[in-house]
Design a protein around this motif. Structure first.
Motif, short mmCIF file in Angstrom:
data_model
loop_
_atom_site.label_atom_id
_atom_site.label_comp_id
_atom_site.label_asym_id
_atom_site.label_seq_id
_atom_site.Cartn_x
_atom_site.Cartn_y
_atom_site.Cartn_z
N TYR A 41 0.83 -1.20 0.00
CA TYR A 41 0.00 0.00 0.00
C TYR A 41 0.88 1.27 0.00
O TYR A 41 0.60 2.23 -0.70
CB TYR A 41 -0.86 -0.05 1.26
N THR A 130 4.44 -7.88 8.67
CA THR A 130 3.59 -7.12 9.60
C THR A 130 2.49 -8.00 10.18
O THR A 130 2.19 -7.93 11.38
CB THR A 130 2.98 -5.91 8.86
N GLY A 156 -9.00 -8.85 2.27
CA GLY A 156 -8.58 -9.18 0.90
C GLY A 156 -7.23 -8.62 0.52
O GLY A 156 -6.66 -8.98 -0.51
N GLY A 157 -6.68 -7.72 1.35
CA GLY A 157 -5.38 -7.11 1.03
C GLY A 157 -4.21 -7.95 1.48
O GLY A 157 -4.37 -9.11 1.89
N GLY A 158 -3.01 -7.37 1.40
CA GLY A 158 -1.78 -8.11 1.68
C GLY A 158 -1.66 -8.53 3.13
O GLY A 158 -1.49 -9.72 3.44
N VAL A 177 -13.03 -9.40 7.66
CA VAL A 177 -13.87 -8.26 7.28
C VAL A 177 -13.42 -7.77 5.91
O VAL A 177 -12.23 -7.49 5.71
CB VAL A 177 -13.74 -7.10 8.29
N ARG A 180 -15.50 -6.45 -0.08
CA ARG A 180 -15.79 -7.11 -1.36
C ARG A 180 -16.50 -8.44 -1.12
O ARG A 180 -15.84 -9.45 -0.85
CB ARG A 180 -14.48 -7.36 -2.11
N VAL A 220 -7.29 -0.99 9.17
CA VAL A 220 -8.18 0.07 8.67
C VAL A 220 -8.13 1.35 9.50
O VAL A 220 -8.13 2.46 8.96
CB VAL A 220 -9.64 -0.47 8.58
N CYS A 241 -2.28 -1.81 12.85
CA CYS A 241 -1.10 -1.63 12.00
C CYS A 241 -1.37 -0.77 10.78
O CYS A 241 -0.44 -0.44 10.06
CB CYS A 241 -0.52 -2.99 11.59
N GLY A 242 -2.62 -0.37 10.52
CA GLY A 242 -2.84 0.35 9.26
C GLY A 242 -3.85 1.47 9.36
O GLY A 242 -4.48 1.69 10.40
N LEU A 243 -3.95 2.19 8.25
CA LEU A 243 -4.85 3.34 8.18
C LEU A 243 -5.62 3.38 6.86
O LEU A 243 -5.96 4.45 6.35
CB LEU A 243 -4.07 4.65 8.40
N ALA A 244 -5.94 2.19 6.32
CA ALA A 244 -6.62 2.14 5.02
C ALA A 244 -7.95 2.89 5.05
O ALA A 244 -8.42 3.37 4.03
CB ALA A 244 -6.83 0.68 4.60
N ILE A 266 1.65 -1.62 15.92
CA ILE A 266 2.60 -2.49 15.21
C ILE A 266 3.34 -1.65 14.16
O ILE A 266 2.72 -1.04 13.29
CB ILE A 266 1.86 -3.64 14.49
N SER A 268 6.44 -2.10 11.37
CA SER A 268 7.38 -3.03 10.73
C SER A 268 8.67 -2.35 10.30
O SER A 268 9.68 -3.00 10.10
CB SER A 268 6.72 -3.64 9.48
N HIS A 316 -7.37 -6.42 -7.03
CA HIS A 316 -6.23 -7.21 -6.58
C HIS A 316 -6.54 -7.86 -5.23
O HIS A 316 -7.24 -7.30 -4.40
CB HIS A 316 -4.98 -6.33 -6.47
N GLY A 318 -4.64 -10.19 -2.03
CA GLY A 318 -3.43 -10.75 -1.45
C GLY A 318 -2.21 -9.94 -1.79
O GLY A 318 -2.21 -8.72 -1.72
P1 NDP Z 1 -3.60 -3.54 0.58
O1 NDP Z 1 -3.91 -2.40 -0.32
O2 NDP Z 1 -3.03 -4.79 0.02
O3 NDP Z 1 -4.90 -3.96 1.42
C1 NDP Z 1 -5.70 -3.04 2.09
C2 NDP Z 1 -7.10 -3.63 2.21
O4 NDP Z 1 -7.85 -2.80 3.07
C3 NDP Z 1 -7.85 -3.65 0.89
O5 NDP Z 1 -7.58 -4.78 0.13
C4 NDP Z 1 -9.28 -3.60 1.38
O6 NDP Z 1 -9.65 -4.94 1.74
C5 NDP Z 1 -9.21 -2.77 2.66
N1 NDP Z 1 -9.57 -1.37 2.44
C6 NDP Z 1 -9.15 -0.55 1.47
N2 NDP Z 1 -9.70 0.68 1.61
C7 NDP Z 1 -10.47 0.62 2.71
C8 NDP Z 1 -11.30 1.57 3.37
N3 NDP Z 1 -11.44 2.81 2.92
N4 NDP Z 1 -11.97 1.15 4.47
C9 NDP Z 1 -11.85 -0.12 4.93
N5 NDP Z 1 -11.08 -1.06 4.34
C10 NDP Z 1 -10.39 -0.69 3.25
O7 NDP Z 1 -2.64 -2.93 1.70
P2 NDP Z 1 -1.67 -3.68 2.73
O8 NDP Z 1 -2.33 -4.92 3.20
O9 NDP Z 1 -0.30 -3.72 2.19
O10 NDP Z 1 -1.67 -2.61 3.92
C11 NDP Z 1 -2.84 -2.41 4.68
C12 NDP Z 1 -2.63 -1.25 5.65
O11 NDP Z 1 -1.63 -1.58 6.58
C13 NDP Z 1 -2.22 0.06 5.01
O12 NDP Z 1 -2.83 1.13 5.69
C14 NDP Z 1 -0.72 0.07 5.22
O13 NDP Z 1 -0.20 1.36 5.22
C15 NDP Z 1 -0.63 -0.59 6.58
N6 NDP Z 1 0.66 -1.22 6.81
C16 NDP Z 1 1.32 -0.88 7.95
C17 NDP Z 1 2.50 -1.46 8.27
C18 NDP Z 1 3.16 -1.13 9.55
O14 NDP Z 1 4.36 -1.34 9.69
N7 NDP Z 1 2.42 -0.62 10.52
C19 NDP Z 1 3.16 -2.39 7.33
C20 NDP Z 1 2.34 -2.77 6.19
C21 NDP Z 1 1.13 -2.17 5.95
P3 NDP Z 1 -11.11 -5.51 1.41
O15 NDP Z 1 -11.39 -5.14 -0.01
O16 NDP Z 1 -11.01 -6.98 1.64
O17 NDP Z 1 -12.04 -4.80 2.37
#
Ligand code: NDP
Length: 326
Positions: A41, A130, A156-158, A177, A180, A220, A241-244, A266, A268, A316, A318
Motif C-alpha cells: 500500500y 507485519t 482481501g489485502g496483503g 472483514v 468485497r 483500517v 497496524c494500518g490506516l486504510a 505495530i 514493521s 487485486h 493478497g
Molecule cells: P492492501 O492495499 O493490500 O490492502 C488493504 C485492504 O484494506 C484492501 O484490500 C481492502 O480490503 C481494505 N480497504 C481498502 N480501503 C479501505 C477503506 N477505505 N476502508 C476499509 N477497508 C479498506 O494494503 P496492505 O495490506 O499492504 O496494507 C494495509 C494497511 O496496513 C495500510 O494502511 C498500510 O499502510 C498498513 N501497513 C502498515 C504497516 C506497519 O508497519 N504498521 C506495514 C504494512 C502495511 P477488502 O477489499 O477486503 O475490504
C-alpha cells in the motif's frame, strides 16, 4: 541499471521507468542485485503521491527487496549470498527495491531464511512480516485459539490475507472483514470461517458492544478500530497496524478501563533485529507456502507504475511480487 524513479517538481510528483546511473546509488556497505521486490500500500502512496511517503527526491520506491549480494564491505555478508530487506525507510528515504541494484547498510539486511526462496520472501514482504508481528503481539498478550475468534480487517489485502493464512494454520478461528462480497470464497480458502461486510464496522458505534473477539488484526483504523475495541472480549488484544480507512481514532477509553483490552501498535519499519529475525523464522514455520502462492500475483518492473495508478480500482487480492530482473 533499470529502475523506477520518482521525482518532484512544481507540477507535482512524477514516476518514470528509466536507465539509472549506478553511481547514484545511496550510501551503504552492501550492494545487492535485486531479483524480487513486492507491492505494498505504501508503494502506491509513494508512486502516486497520494500521501507524502517519500522524504527525499529523486527516489527509487519499493519498500521491500530480495536479491543476491554483489559486493560487500560487511564481514557478515559475502558475495553471492541471498538476502532481503524490508522497511528501514527503503523506498521512502533511501533508494528501494524497484531497481536492478540497491545499496544499503549491512545492519538492515536479513539473510534469506532457510526454507524460503527469494520470490517467496517477497510474496511475504512487508505486509506478511507485519501480519506476523500482529500475531506475535497477540501471543505476547496471552491470546490463544481456545479464547475465541480473531477478527482480521482489510482481509482481501496483503496484510489481511497473510494474517488469515497464519492464524488459521495456528488453529485460530478467523472472522474476516472485507468490502468485497465477491472475495468470500477466496477468504474462506485462506482459512476464514466467516466473512463480515466492511460496513458493519465503518460507522460510528457505541463505546461498548457485545464481547466477540479474543483478538484482532486491524489495517483500517478510524471508526473500524474503535468498533473493534468496543467488541473485544475481556483481556483481549487488538493490534493496530494500518490506516486504510483513516488516520483518526475516534474511540472511548471504555474497552481499556472496563474490559482490560490491550491495544498494541505495530510498526514493521524500525522493528528491532531480534524481533525481526524471530518473525522471519516464525513465518517459515507457520505460513503454509502453498497458500501463500495462491494469494500471490506476479508483475514485472515495467508494470509497477501502472499497477500503482490502478490499485484502488483493481480487484487485486493478497500479495503482488515484482520480478525485477525481467
Ligand atoms: P492492501 O492495499 O493490500 O490492502 C488493504 C485492504 O484494506 C484492501 O484490500 C481492502 O480490503 C481494505 N480497504 C481498502 N480501503 C479501505 C477503506 N477505505 N476502508 C476499509 N477497508 C479498506 O494494503 P496492505 O495490506 O499492504 O496494507 C494495509 C494497511 O496496513 C495500510 O494502511 C498500510 O499502510 C498498513 N501497513 C502498515 C504497516 C506497519 O508497519 N504498521 C506495514 C504494512 C502495511 P477488502 O477489499 O477486503 O475490504
Amino acid at each position: 541499471m533499470k529502475g523506477v524513479l520518482v521525482e518532484k517538481d512544481d507540477s507535482g510528483i512524477r514516476a518514470e521507468l528509466r536507465e539509472l546511473d549506478e553511481q547514484q546509488l545511496p550510501e551503504g556497505n552492501v550492494t545487492i542485485r535485486v531479483h524480487w521486490s513486492s507491492f505494498n500500500y505504501k508503494d502506491v502512496l509513494a508512486i502516486t503521491g497520494k500521501m507524502p511517503v517519500i522524504r527525499s527526491f529523486p527516489m527509487v520506491p519499493g519498500i521491500d527487496l530480495a536479491g543476491v549480494v554483489e559486493s560487500s564491505d560487511d564481514d557478515r555478508y559475502q558475495v553471492g549470498q541471498e538476502v532481503l530487506v524490508t522497511g528501514y525507510g527503503i523506498g521512502e528515504a533511501h533508494w528501494g527495491g524497484y531497481a536492478e541494484l540497491a545499496r544499503v547498510p549491512g545492519d538492515w539486511l536479513v539473510p534469506l531464511p532457510e526454507g524460503l526462496t527469494l520470490r517467496q520472501s517477497m510474496a511475504i514482504g512487508t505486509a506478511g512480516f507485519t501480519a506476523m508481528l500482529c500475531v506475535m503481539a497477540m501471543e505476547r498478550g496471552g491470546v490463544t485459539p481456545e479464547q475465541g475468534p480473531i477478527l482480521v480487517t482489510g482481509a482481501g489485502g496483503g496484510v489481511g490475507s497473510v494474517a488469515i493464512g497464519l492464524l488459521s494454520k495456528l488453529g485460530y478461528e478467523v472472522a474476516a472483514v472485507s468490502g468485497r462480497p465477491e472475495a468470500e470464497g477466496y477468504l474462506k480458502e485462506l482459512g476464514a470461517s466467516e466473512v463480515l461486510p466492511r460496513s458493519d464496522f465503518s460507522e460510528p458505534g457505541k463505546p461498548l458492544g457485545k464481547e466477540r473477539w479474543a483478538g484482532a488484526v486491524d489495517v483500517v483504523g478510524s471508526h473500524t478500530l474503535a468498533n473493534i475495541c468496543a467488541s473485544t472480549q475481556y483481556d483481549g488484544v487488538v493490534t493496530a497496524c494500518g490506516l486504510a480507512g483513516g488516520m483518526e481514532f475516534p474511540a472511548t477509553v471504555a474497552p481499556f478501563i472496563l474490559r482490560g483490552v490491550t491495544l498494541v501498535g505495530i510498526d514493521s519499519v524500525q522493528c528491532k533485529q531480534p524481533r525481526r529475525s524471530e518473525a522471519w523464522q516464525r513465518l517459515v514455520e507457520d505460513l503454509d507456502l502453498a497458500k501463500l502462492e495462491t494469494m500471490t500475483n506476479e508483475i514485472q518492473l515495467d508494470d509497477v507504475i501502472e499497477t500503482a495508478k490502478n490499485w484502488g480500482q483493481s480487484d487485486h487480492r493478497g500479495r503482488v511480487v515484482v520480478s525485477v530482473q525481467g
